[in-house]
Design a protein around this motif. Sequence first.
Motif, PDB file in Angstrom:
ATOM      1  N   SER A  86     -29.874  26.802  29.476  1.00  0.00           N
ATOM      2  CA  SER A  86     -30.337  27.681  28.394  1.00  0.00           C
ATOM      3  C   SER A  86     -31.690  28.305  28.712  1.00  0.00           C
ATOM      4  O   SER A  86     -32.369  28.800  27.811  1.00  0.00           O
ATOM      5  N   GLY A  87     -32.064  28.261  29.981  1.00  0.00           N
ATOM      6  CA  GLY A  87     -33.335  28.859  30.372  1.00  0.00           C
ATOM      7  C   GLY A  87     -34.535  28.044  29.944  1.00  0.00           C
ATOM      8  O   GLY A  87     -35.631  28.583  29.794  1.00  0.00           O
ATOM      9  N   GLY A  88     -34.358  26.770  29.717  1.00  0.00           N
ATOM     10  CA  GLY A  88     -35.464  25.910  29.313  1.00  0.00           C
ATOM     11  C   GLY A  88     -35.840  26.057  27.857  1.00  0.00           C
ATOM     12  O   GLY A  88     -36.932  25.642  27.451  1.00  0.00           O
ATOM     13  N   GLN A  89     -34.958  26.670  27.060  1.00  0.00           N
ATOM     14  CA  GLN A  89     -35.254  26.868  25.639  1.00  0.00           C
ATOM     15  C   GLN A  89     -34.616  25.758  24.821  1.00  0.00           C
ATOM     16  O   GLN A  89     -33.435  25.473  24.969  1.00  0.00           O
ATOM     17  N   MET A  90     -35.402  25.140  23.967  1.00  0.00           N
ATOM     18  CA  MET A  90     -34.925  24.016  23.174  1.00  0.00           C
ATOM     19  C   MET A  90     -34.284  24.489  21.877  1.00  0.00           C
ATOM     20  O   MET A  90     -34.600  25.546  21.358  1.00  0.00           O
ATOM     21  N   THR A  91     -33.404  23.652  21.370  1.00  0.00           N
ATOM     22  CA  THR A  91     -32.698  23.961  20.131  1.00  0.00           C
ATOM     23  C   THR A  91     -33.658  23.935  18.945  1.00  0.00           C
ATOM     24  O   THR A  91     -34.552  23.101  18.879  1.00  0.00           O
ATOM     25  N   GLY A  92     -33.458  24.899  18.019  1.00  0.00           N
ATOM     26  CA  GLY A  92     -34.308  24.953  16.839  1.00  0.00           C
ATOM     27  C   GLY A  92     -33.564  25.555  15.661  1.00  0.00           C
ATOM     28  O   GLY A  92     -32.391  25.937  15.767  1.00  0.00           O
ATOM     29  N   VAL A  93     -34.237  25.610  14.539  1.00  0.00           N
ATOM     30  CA  VAL A  93     -33.656  26.128  13.304  1.00  0.00           C
ATOM     31  C   VAL A  93     -34.509  27.282  12.800  1.00  0.00           C
ATOM     32  O   VAL A  93     -35.743  27.187  12.738  1.00  0.00           O
ATOM     33  N   LEU A  94     -33.843  28.412  12.417  1.00  0.00           N
ATOM     34  CA  LEU A  94     -34.511  29.557  11.810  1.00  0.00           C
ATOM     35  C   LEU A  94     -34.474  29.399  10.297  1.00  0.00           C
ATOM     36  O   LEU A  94     -33.407  29.251   9.709  1.00  0.00           O
ATOM     37  N   SER A  95     -35.634  29.415   9.673  1.00  0.00           N
ATOM     38  CA  SER A  95     -35.720  29.234   8.223  1.00  0.00           C
ATOM     39  C   SER A  95     -36.206  30.534   7.580  1.00  0.00           C
ATOM     40  O   SER A  95     -37.343  30.956   7.812  1.00  0.00           O
ATOM     41  N   PRO A  96     -35.355  31.212   6.774  1.00  0.00           N
ATOM     42  CA  PRO A  96     -35.775  32.455   6.123  1.00  0.00           C
ATOM     43  C   PRO A  96     -36.641  32.177   4.891  1.00  0.00           C
ATOM     44  O   PRO A  96     -36.519  31.134   4.239  1.00  0.00           O
ATOM     45  N   ALA A  97     -37.519  33.112   4.605  1.00  0.00           N
ATOM     46  CA  ALA A  97     -38.360  32.975   3.411  1.00  0.00           C
ATOM     47  C   ALA A  97     -37.565  33.238   2.142  1.00  0.00           C
ATOM     48  O   ALA A  97     -37.892  32.719   1.076  1.00  0.00           O
ATOM     49  N   GLN A  98     -36.504  34.065   2.243  1.00  0.00           N
ATOM     50  CA  GLN A  98     -35.675  34.404   1.098  1.00  0.00           C
ATOM     51  C   GLN A  98     -34.210  34.097   1.423  1.00  0.00           C
ATOM     52  O   GLN A  98     -33.820  34.103   2.592  1.00  0.00           O
ATOM     53  N   PRO A  99     -33.400  33.825   0.416  1.00  0.00           N
ATOM     54  CA  PRO A  99     -31.970  33.589   0.657  1.00  0.00           C
ATOM     55  C   PRO A  99     -31.315  34.824   1.278  1.00  0.00           C
ATOM     56  O   PRO A  99     -31.679  35.965   0.970  1.00  0.00           O
ATOM     57  N   LEU A 100     -30.323  34.597   2.138  1.00  0.00           N
ATOM     58  CA  LEU A 100     -29.613  35.684   2.809  1.00  0.00           C
ATOM     59  C   LEU A 100     -28.144  35.668   2.429  1.00  0.00           C
ATOM     60  O   LEU A 100     -27.564  34.612   2.167  1.00  0.00           O
ATOM     61  N   LYS A 101     -27.558  36.871   2.414  1.00  0.00           N
ATOM     62  CA  LYS A 101     -26.120  36.991   2.200  1.00  0.00           C
ATOM     63  C   LYS A 101     -25.391  36.671   3.505  1.00  0.00           C
ATOM     64  O   LYS A 101     -25.977  36.657   4.579  1.00  0.00           O
ATOM     65  N   SER A 102     -24.096  36.446   3.387  1.00  0.00           N
ATOM     66  CA  SER A 102     -23.305  36.067   4.564  1.00  0.00           C
ATOM     67  C   SER A 102     -23.318  37.168   5.615  1.00  0.00           C
ATOM     68  O   SER A 102     -23.358  36.889   6.818  1.00  0.00           O
ATOM     69  N   GLU A 103     -23.308  38.482   5.179  1.00  0.00           N
ATOM     70  CA  GLU A 103     -23.339  39.578   6.140  1.00  0.00           C
ATOM     71  C   GLU A 103     -24.662  39.592   6.895  1.00  0.00           C
ATOM     72  O   GLU A 103     -24.695  39.816   8.112  1.00  0.00           O
ATOM     73  N   GLN A 104     -25.748  39.339   6.175  1.00  0.00           N
ATOM     74  CA  GLN A 104     -27.065  39.310   6.809  1.00  0.00           C
ATOM     75  C   GLN A 104     -27.172  38.137   7.794  1.00  0.00           C
ATOM     76  O   GLN A 104     -27.754  38.261   8.873  1.00  0.00           O
ATOM     77  N   MET A 105     -26.578  37.013   7.424  1.00  0.00           N
ATOM     78  CA  MET A 105     -26.596  35.852   8.310  1.00  0.00           C
ATOM     79  C   MET A 105     -25.830  36.139   9.601  1.00  0.00           C
ATOM     80  O   MET A 105     -26.266  35.776  10.701  1.00  0.00           O
ATOM     81  N   SER A 106     -24.703  36.819   9.471  1.00  0.00           N
ATOM     82  CA  SER A 106     -23.890  37.142  10.644  1.00  0.00           C
ATOM     83  C   SER A 106     -24.635  38.090  11.570  1.00  0.00           C
ATOM     84  O   SER A 106     -24.641  37.912  12.800  1.00  0.00           O
ATOM     85  N   GLN A 107     -25.281  39.101  11.002  1.00  0.00           N
ATOM     86  CA  GLN A 107     -26.041  40.051  11.817  1.00  0.00           C
ATOM     87  C   GLN A 107     -27.221  39.366  12.496  1.00  0.00           C
ATOM     88  O   GLN A 107     -27.512  39.619  13.670  1.00  0.00           O
ATOM     89  N   LEU A 108     -27.903  38.505  11.747  1.00  0.00           N
ATOM     90  CA  LEU A 108     -29.043  37.791  12.318  1.00  0.00           C
ATOM     91  C   LEU A 108     -28.605  36.886  13.472  1.00  0.00           C
ATOM     92  O   LEU A 108     -29.239  36.860  14.529  1.00  0.00           O
ATOM     93  N   LEU A 109     -27.504  36.178  13.260  1.00  0.00           N
ATOM     94  CA  LEU A 109     -27.004  35.273  14.292  1.00  0.00           C
ATOM     95  C   LEU A 109     -26.601  36.035  15.542  1.00  0.00           C
ATOM     96  O   LEU A 109     -26.903  35.617  16.668  1.00  0.00           O
ATOM     97  N   LYS A 110     -25.934  37.171  15.355  1.00  0.00           N
ATOM     98  CA  LYS A 110     -25.523  37.984  16.492  1.00  0.00           C
ATOM     99  C   LYS A 110     -26.730  38.511  17.255  1.00  0.00           C
ATOM    100  O   LYS A 110     -26.766  38.514  18.488  1.00  0.00           O
ATOM    101  N   SER A 111     -27.754  38.959  16.521  1.00  0.00           N
ATOM    102  CA  SER A 111     -28.964  39.467  17.155  1.00  0.00           C
ATOM    103  C   SER A 111     -29.708  38.372  17.903  1.00  0.00           C
ATOM    104  O   SER A 111     -30.195  38.570  19.022  1.00  0.00           O
ATOM    105  N   TRP A 112     -29.769  37.195  17.285  1.00  0.00           N
ATOM    106  CA  TRP A 112     -30.497  36.079  17.913  1.00  0.00           C
ATOM    107  C   TRP A 112     -29.794  35.591  19.176  1.00  0.00           C
ATOM    108  O   TRP A 112     -30.425  35.331  20.201  1.00  0.00           O
ATOM    109  N   GLN A 113     -28.469  35.490  19.112  1.00  0.00           N
ATOM    110  CA  GLN A 113     -27.716  35.048  20.284  1.00  0.00           C
ATOM    111  C   GLN A 113     -27.759  36.085  21.400  1.00  0.00           C
ATOM    112  O   GLN A 113     -27.663  35.741  22.579  1.00  0.00           O
ATOM    113  N   GLY A 114     -27.895  37.343  21.022  1.00  0.00           N
ATOM    114  CA  GLY A 114     -27.982  38.396  22.039  1.00  0.00           C
ATOM    115  C   GLY A 114     -29.257  38.301  22.853  1.00  0.00           C
ATOM    116  O   GLY A 114     -29.339  38.851  23.960  1.00  0.00           O
ATOM    117  N   GLN A 115     -30.264  37.629  22.312  1.00  0.00           N
ATOM    118  CA  GLN A 115     -31.525  37.446  23.029  1.00  0.00           C
ATOM    119  C   GLN A 115     -31.566  36.140  23.824  1.00  0.00           C
ATOM    120  O   GLN A 115     -32.600  35.766  24.361  1.00  0.00           O
TER     121      GLN A 115
END
Length: 208
Positions: A86-115
């Motif tokens: 994984s390139g030396g990157q450790m597992t972690g959790v992203l904590s949003p300041a506000q609740p997210l809808k399922s569509e927003q969660m999917s987009q965020l996850l896709k964007s994060w995994q793309g990086q």
Amino acid sequence: WGVGLAFIERDNDGRPIALMLIDNQDVDYKMVDGKAVYIHKALGTIPATEMLEICNLERKSPIQLHRENLGLAKASEQFGAEYFGSGGQMTGVLSPAQPLKSEQMSQLLKSWQGQQQAGTKVLPFGFKYNRVAISPDEAQFLQTRKFQAEEICRIYSVPPALVQLESQTTYNNVEQQNLMFARHTISPWAKRIEQEIEVIKRQRRKGA
């Protein structure tokens, strides 16, 4: 498997001429009329006098007896593979300041995994990253790997220097370890083989 088996091939005069290794899974050990026999899938019933049997402690495999130690060695190997994969990157959790809808969660996850393969990730606005995995240094990764390798050496009574585990060795140290290996590892096995051969000889003389 904890037990080594070899069928004794003999000439017409009954003298041993060869040993044929036998797979343990192809043999059943039974007592027939008070005598030990081996039932082989292809060779049929084999008397104990025609089978060379070398046993380990309690007739059990060292791998089975020490499966937890070997499992820890395998787990540390997998941890290293996943961490560096994984390139030396450790597992972690992203904590949003506000609740997210399922569509927003999917987009965020896709964007994060793309990086994932990028050297630097961009943390979305309003999010906090909390690490949940420990670093190899905190896990004492190198020390654990070395200790488990030494544990396997202990299981099979092999000096660490013989598998290049010791980084600081001298001629005297290696010489002493070689003597220990010959005296405490090779010699006991040689004696077991000699004793088994003598037992077979006595049994054949009684049956003659």
